[in-house]
Design a protein around this motif. Structure first.
Motif, short mmCIF file in Angstrom:
data_model
loop_
_atom_site.label_atom_id
_atom_site.label_comp_id
_atom_site.label_asym_id
_atom_site.label_seq_id
_atom_site.Cartn_x
_atom_site.Cartn_y
_atom_site.Cartn_z
N LYS A 10 0.82 -1.21 0.00
CA LYS A 10 0.00 0.00 0.00
C LYS A 10 0.86 1.26 0.00
N MET A 58 -4.27 -3.91 -6.00
CA MET A 58 -4.08 -4.56 -4.72
C MET A 58 -2.62 -5.02 -4.64
N GLU A 108 -10.16 -2.04 -3.02
CA GLU A 108 -9.98 -2.58 -1.67
C GLU A 108 -11.28 -3.14 -1.10
#
Length: 155
Positions: free
Chosen positions: A26, A53, A121
């Protein structure tokens, strides 16, 4: 582009790090996706949204018909791998997995696809990447052999 030539081609690209390792942490994604957007723009395409992701990325773009989709993906993967490795954004040598998905959309679907990619997400709290990818293939009525899909490790 020659006078009298008009195009409107929207493409979603999907691909994954080598062996689907969750290497797109992230903390690096905003920087990586901004860089990838620059690659898309430099190729003459219109970058609409890039998100993903840890184990895959979605790029949505307005395609410049002068450049083949395969050449576009090749350059995005090549340049972004160099960027990740030169800036040590990943432990060890980073590579993208072979292959990609490329899916076309009409103008009326742009907002829906944009929001879908934006909300990766929340989407992946209930759906695995494998389920997502198979659903996209089926929705687009793309025939496929499971032997030639990405390597999925969530089975």
């Amino acid at each position: 582009m020659k006078a009298g030539t008009f195009t409107q081609i929207y493409i979603q690209l999907v691909f994954s790090p080598m062996n689907r390792h969750a290497l797109l942490e992230k903390s690096i994604r905003p920087r990586l996706f901004e860089y990838m957007s620059g690659i898309v723009t430099n190729l003459g395409h219109k970058s609409i949204i890039i998100n993903g992701m840890p184990d895959h990325v979605h790029l949505f773009l307005g395609l410049n018909p002068k450049i083949a989709i395969s050449d576009t993906v090749k350059e995005i993967k090549r340049a972004s791998s160099l960027f990740i490795n030169e800036h040590r954004l990943s432990n060890g040598k980073f590579q993208w997995q072979n292959g990609y998905g490329g899916f076309s959309y009409s103008r009326s679907q742009v907002e829906k696809v944009y929001n879908y990619i934006l909300n990766q997400e929340s989407h992946h709290q209930i759906t695995t990447f494998r389920q997502e990818y198979l659903n996209i293939l089926k929705k687009h009525e793309i025939e496929f052999d499971e032997n030639y899909l990405f390597e999925f490790f969530d089975d």
